[in-house]
Write a protein that holds these residues in place. Structure first.
Motif, mmCIF file in Angstrom:
data_model
loop_
_atom_site.group_PDB
_atom_site.id
_atom_site.type_symbol
_atom_site.label_atom_id
_atom_site.label_comp_id
_atom_site.label_asym_id
_atom_site.label_seq_id
_atom_site.Cartn_x
_atom_site.Cartn_y
_atom_site.Cartn_z
ATOM 1 N N VAL A 179 0.781 -1.171 0.146
ATOM 2 C CA VAL A 179 -0.129 0.066 0.059
ATOM 3 C C VAL A 179 0.962 1.311 0.064
ATOM 4 O O VAL A 179 0.599 2.177 -0.738
ATOM 5 C CB VAL A 179 -0.935 0.044 1.239
ATOM 6 C CG1 VAL A 179 -1.590 1.166 1.233
ATOM 7 C CG2 VAL A 179 -1.982 -1.076 1.055
ATOM 8 N N ASP A 180 2.115 1.353 0.955
ATOM 9 C CA ASP A 180 2.769 2.394 0.894
ATOM 10 C C ASP A 180 3.762 2.667 -0.366
ATOM 11 O O ASP A 180 3.817 3.558 -0.870
ATOM 12 C CB ASP A 180 3.866 2.204 2.089
ATOM 13 C CG ASP A 180 3.144 2.621 3.413
ATOM 14 O OD1 ASP A 180 2.220 3.044 3.583
ATOM 15 O OD2 ASP A 180 3.515 1.736 4.613
ATOM 16 N N ARG A 183 1.355 4.313 -2.922
ATOM 17 C CA ARG A 183 1.352 5.375 -2.485
ATOM 18 C C ARG A 183 2.539 6.456 -2.998
ATOM 19 O O ARG A 183 2.369 7.552 -3.631
ATOM 20 C CB ARG A 183 0.996 5.800 -0.982
ATOM 21 C CG ARG A 183 -0.391 5.526 -0.402
ATOM 22 C CD ARG A 183 -0.151 5.384 1.011
ATOM 23 N NE ARG A 183 -1.735 5.294 1.565
ATOM 24 C CZ ARG A 183 -2.041 5.163 2.651
ATOM 25 N NH1 ARG A 183 -0.939 4.976 3.835
ATOM 26 N NH2 ARG A 183 -3.207 5.079 3.328
ATOM 27 N N VAL A 184 3.685 5.859 -2.765
ATOM 28 C CA VAL A 184 4.877 6.484 -3.144
ATOM 29 C C VAL A 184 4.895 6.904 -4.728
ATOM 30 O O VAL A 184 5.266 7.894 -5.203
ATOM 31 C CB VAL A 184 6.098 5.855 -2.764
ATOM 32 C CG1 VAL A 184 7.332 6.155 -3.279
ATOM 33 C CG2 VAL A 184 6.148 5.664 -1.129
ATOM 34 N N GLN A 185 4.234 5.782 -5.411
ATOM 35 C CA GLN A 185 4.343 6.003 -6.848
ATOM 36 C C GLN A 185 3.082 6.805 -7.336
ATOM 37 O O GLN A 185 3.252 7.086 -8.554
ATOM 38 C CB GLN A 185 3.947 4.730 -7.487
ATOM 39 C CG GLN A 185 5.046 3.543 -7.259
ATOM 40 C CD GLN A 185 4.807 2.033 -7.794
ATOM 41 O OE1 GLN A 185 3.947 1.927 -8.651
ATOM 42 N NE2 GLN A 185 5.360 1.207 -7.264
ATOM 43 N N VAL A 197 -6.739 -3.540 -2.730
ATOM 44 C CA VAL A 197 -7.185 -3.589 -1.050
ATOM 45 C C VAL A 197 -8.336 -4.708 -1.088
ATOM 46 O O VAL A 197 -8.481 -5.741 -0.478
ATOM 47 C CB VAL A 197 -7.415 -2.380 -0.582
ATOM 48 C CG1 VAL A 197 -7.824 -2.606 0.991
ATOM 49 C CG2 VAL A 197 -6.048 -1.769 -0.280
ATOM 50 N N VAL A 198 -9.509 -4.301 -1.959
ATOM 51 C CA VAL A 198 -10.728 -4.960 -1.713
ATOM 52 C C VAL A 198 -10.295 -6.659 -2.397
ATOM 53 O O VAL A 198 -10.981 -7.361 -1.720
ATOM 54 C CB VAL A 198 -11.802 -4.328 -2.648
ATOM 55 C CG1 VAL A 198 -13.096 -4.968 -2.539
ATOM 56 C CG2 VAL A 198 -12.263 -3.043 -1.852
ATOM 57 N N PRO A 199 -9.813 -6.641 -3.535
ATOM 58 C CA PRO A 199 -9.333 -8.096 -3.728
ATOM 59 C C PRO A 199 -8.753 -8.614 -2.918
ATOM 60 O O PRO A 199 -8.941 -9.987 -2.970
ATOM 61 C CB PRO A 199 -8.701 -7.703 -5.293
ATOM 62 C CG PRO A 199 -9.071 -6.503 -5.843
ATOM 63 C CD PRO A 199 -9.345 -5.516 -4.616
ATOM 64 N N ASN A 200 -7.836 -8.181 -2.321
ATOM 65 C CA ASN A 200 -6.860 -9.001 -1.265
ATOM 66 C C ASN A 200 -8.072 -9.448 -0.049
ATOM 67 O O ASN A 200 -7.768 -10.138 0.727
ATOM 68 C CB ASN A 200 -5.787 -8.179 -0.851
ATOM 69 C CG ASN A 200 -4.664 -8.063 -1.757
ATOM 70 O OD1 ASN A 200 -4.687 -9.072 -2.827
ATOM 71 N ND2 ASN A 200 -3.786 -7.308 -1.802
ATOM 72 N N MET A 201 -8.935 -8.470 0.156
ATOM 73 C CA MET A 201 -9.801 -8.837 1.569
ATOM 74 C C MET A 201 -10.877 -9.738 0.997
ATOM 75 O O MET A 201 -11.452 -10.246 2.121
ATOM 76 C CB MET A 201 -10.481 -7.300 1.838
ATOM 77 C CG MET A 201 -9.557 -6.255 2.536
ATOM 78 S SD MET A 201 -10.344 -4.659 2.709
ATOM 79 C CE MET A 201 -11.805 -5.221 3.334
#
Length: 285
Positions: A179-180, A183-185, A197-201
């Protein structure tokens, strides 16, 4: 025996055990049959489920009517088959609505934190603390009875439950390094949430939502039994139970037992599948 070899053997044993889980696969097979019945219901029902035959009122099971008839002479098997579709579509629609709303609230709360998280947490706490059935009855009292209102009311009642569960697993998912990295990209928060995030959850949510489907089916059947959900001449299972209860006094148990057993069987099978899926997804995590 080395540690790696032991781990491999344990893993193989676990996989083999899961493959030999007869209760799980029996439940999956049963639910598969129920879904097929719901899809092809109009072609499988031997009679029109709304056809009234006063000459066949309270008929016992026979070759003409394998499950007997109800208080209006309607064929129970046909009504049970046609009712499968309505009894499954309702819980599915309420679960879709509750999931969209609950997952959105949960992810937004976990992603933003601070005051937004506190505000959403307080709102969901209030809704979560409010008795679910009382909330549903309140919504129905305002907007009127009917299957559609019952679905919407239960979806709103289930959304806070899903939101709380989503927030808990979203917090752990958002703490992961990828996730970070995104964000950096410069990848936007909405993109990260929807694409990654949703697919991984999803694996963690899947078993939980399957169990909620069973609760939704039971909830809608209860509302129909109380007269708030599906209305006559619908063949929804909860309404069938309500309509057939007068026959119990006269010794005719079929019109109540047949849909009641159908509800119980589907709910039990759904719970077994949901629990097993949650265990398997947890083992893979």
């Amino acid at each position: 025996m080395t540690t790696n070899t032991a781990d491999v053997l344990i893993a193989r044993k676990g996989i083999s055990g899961r493959r030999r889980d007869p209760l799980f696969w029996t439940s999956v097979g049963f639910l598969g049959v129920v879904v097929l019945v719901a899809i092809f219901a109009p072609f499988l029902a031997p009679y029109d489920p709304e056809a009234i035959d006063f000459a066949a009122i309270w008929s016992q099971p026979s070759a003409a009517h394998p499950l007997g008839t109800d208080q209006l002479g309607r064929d129970l098997l046909s009504r049970l088959i046609l009712g499968t579709r309505e009894s499954l579509i309702g819980p599915f629609l309420l679960l879709v609505g509750a999931t969209i709303l609950g997952v959105t609230i949960g992810i937004v709360a976990a992603w933003n934190g601070r005051w937004i998280d506190v505000l959403l947490a307080r709102i969901t706490d209030v809704m979560f603390a409010f008795p679910g059935l009382l909330f549903v009855v309140l919504v129905i009292a305002v907007f009127g009875e009917g299957a559609a209102t019952a679905v919407v009311a239960l979806a709103l009642a289930y959304a806070p439950v899903i939101a709380k569960f989503t927030r808990s697993i979203a917090l752990s998912e958002l703490a992961r390094p990828y996730v970070d990295a995104y964000r950096v990209q410069g990848v936007g928060g909405a993109t990260i949430a929807t694409r990654y995030v949703v697919p991984n959850m999803t694996p963690a949510l899947l078993g939980y939502l399957v169990v909620l489907f069973g609760e939704g089916l039971m909830g809608l059947a209860t509302l129909s039994y109380l007269g708030f959900g599906a209305q006559p001449p619908s063949s929804e299972w909860g309404l069938m139970v309500q309509e057939g209860q007068d026959g119990i006094v006269l010794g005719h148990f079929g019109p109540t037992l047949v849909p009641g057993i159908a509800i119980a069987a589907v709910v039990v099978a759904v719970n077994i599948v949901g629990v097993r899926l949650a265990e398997r997804m947890g083992a893979r995590a």
